[in-house]
Design an enzyme around this catalytic site. Structure first.
Site, PDB file in Angstrom:
ATOM      1  N   ASP A  56      12.799  25.181  17.415  1.00 58.91           N
ATOM      2  CA  ASP A  56      13.067  24.826  16.022  1.00 58.91           C
ATOM      3  C   ASP A  56      14.167  25.682  15.420  1.00 58.91           C
ATOM      4  O   ASP A  56      14.527  26.742  15.940  1.00 58.91           O
ATOM      5  CB  ASP A  56      11.791  24.911  15.186  1.00 58.91           C
ATOM      6  CG  ASP A  56      11.200  26.319  15.145  1.00 58.91           C
ATOM      7  OD1 ASP A  56      11.221  27.013  16.186  1.00 58.91           O
ATOM      8  OD2 ASP A  56      10.704  26.725  14.076  1.00 58.91           O
ATOM      9  N   GLU A  97       8.561  28.264  15.126  1.00 62.32           N
ATOM     10  CA  GLU A  97       8.748  29.715  15.082  1.00 62.32           C
ATOM     11  C   GLU A  97       9.290  30.182  13.738  1.00 62.32           C
ATOM     12  O   GLU A  97       9.023  31.302  13.316  1.00 62.32           O
ATOM     13  CB  GLU A  97       9.705  30.155  16.206  1.00 62.32           C
ATOM     14  CG  GLU A  97       9.769  31.657  16.431  1.00 62.32           C
ATOM     15  CD  GLU A  97      10.802  32.381  15.575  1.00 62.32           C
ATOM     16  OE1 GLU A  97      10.779  33.628  15.534  1.00 62.32           O
ATOM     17  OE2 GLU A  97      11.643  31.709  14.939  1.00 62.32           O
TER      18      GLU A  97
END
Length: 365
Positions: free
Chosen positions: A77, A135
């Site tokens: 991400d 994350e």
């Protein structure tokens, strides 16, 4: 004009081209499924890898019977896009870069990992590769944390590497982080008769003054100097343009050295804002450097890197908590992470791939 999202990833492409392809698949936290699907599909034909999927986290591992196992991980991400996709190549002061969201944090590292995962069929250690979701948001959503709860056996290893941007150097451990809300209460009133109310926003002034006057420490932990930071990041308050506010909230972020536990850091913040209502809303432990482990020392020597501290929080902390020494090693300048002009030097992508390949095949000693 938006780049066309690829329908597949070519892991035989060079690591720069692969980085660009991955970056041009938008994957802001919460929207990683498309990229996770591409990763899983690209690795599906690799007979030397066992593939495991957990939500939008993809794991690939070898089972060669080696006497040591190394875990290498990276997150899929990114923070939100801000007119910095599709990617483009640019040259600044004679250095060639790939510009765009995710190039530094941390899709260049992911590209290197994917290429090596596909190509290293006979590494000198068994390998567990992890590409995970969420994350860049609250720790409770982190895909690696979810995976640790669902499949703790996958985290068994002698050493771990996070491909977080480190300028191609080895960054040991990481600072811990917490977010806290500092709240002030007041009394609503019409702003034309403010003297009958109590302005909650004004009551935050002493808290802001303390932050302005605070001098953050630099703490030595196992030979590495970790810089701390305590900062206001958001201020919320106000009801309407003619109303004295009865509540105001100051969001504070504390980055603390790994010598301090999350509980100790939380207590420090509460004491620092004594007299205010303080609520810790999110936090994650730091990680000590872990560079005293023999395999970690071998790795640092093999890649010819300089050991440095990691100031930001990374998932090395999750491995450290499980007793697995871990370091950060990846292409990209951490100062460009999350920046609107995020860009990674092409030479760093290539040199990181070369260093990891050499170490994992035994070519570097």
């Amino acid at each position: 004009m938006p780049a066309e999202t690829p329908t597949s990833l070519d892991l035989s492409a060079d690591s720069v081209a692969l980085t660009r392809a991955i970056c041009d698949v938008p994957s802001v936290s919460g929207d990683e499924t498309t990229l996770a699907d591409l990763v899983e599909s690209a690795l599906g034909g690799a007979s030397h890898l066992e593939i495991i999927r957990d939500g939008d986290t993809v794991v690939a591992r070898t089972n060669l019977g080696r006497d040591r196992r190394v875990v290498i991980a990276g997150h899929l991400d990114t923070v939100p896009i801000n007119a910095n996709l599709p990617t483009r190549f640019e040259t600044v002061d004679g250095v060639d870069y790939l510009w765009g969201r995710g190039t530094v944090d941390m899709k260049a590292g992911v590209a290197v990992q994917l290429k090596l995962a596909a190509e290293l069929t006979e590494p000198i250690v068994d390998l567990t590769w992890m590409w995970y979701d969420h994350e860049e948001v609250a720790a409770g959503l982190n895909g690696l944390g979810r995976l640790a709860g669902n499949r703790p056996d996958l985290f068994e290893g002698d050493f771990a590497i996070l491909g977080e941007p480190s300028n191609g150097q080895v960054e040991g451990g990481c600072n811990g982080t917490l977010r806290a809300e500092v709240r002030a209460a007041g009394l609503r009133a019409h702003s034309a008769r403010s003297w009958v109310g109590e302005n909650a926003i004004h009551k935050l002034a002493p808290a802001l003054t303390r932050l302005v006057e605070y001098e953050a420490e630099t703490v030595d932990v196992d030979g590495l100097a970790y810089r701390e930071g305590l900062n206001a990041v958001v201020v919320r308050g106000g009801v309407a343009g003619n109303v004295i506010p009865d509540e105001a909230v100051l969001d504070v972020n504390y980055r603390f050295a790994p010598s301090r536990s999350l509980a100790e850091a939380s207590e420090f913040v509460r004491e620092f804002f004594d007299g205010f209502e303080v609520t810790v809303v999110d936090g994650a432990e730091g990680a000590r450097p872990g560079l005293d482990a023999p395999l970690a020392q071998q790795f640092v020597r093999a890649v010819g890197a300089e050991a440095r501290p990691k100031y930001g929080w990374t998932d090395v902390a999750r491995f450290s908590a499980l007793g697995v020494p871990a370091v950060n090693f990846g292409p990209g300048d951490p100062l460009k992470a999350h920046a609107d002009d995020e860009r990674v030097a092409l030479d760093q992508i290539r040199s990181t791939e070369h260093a990891l390949r050499a170490w994992l095949t035994g070519a570097a000693h």
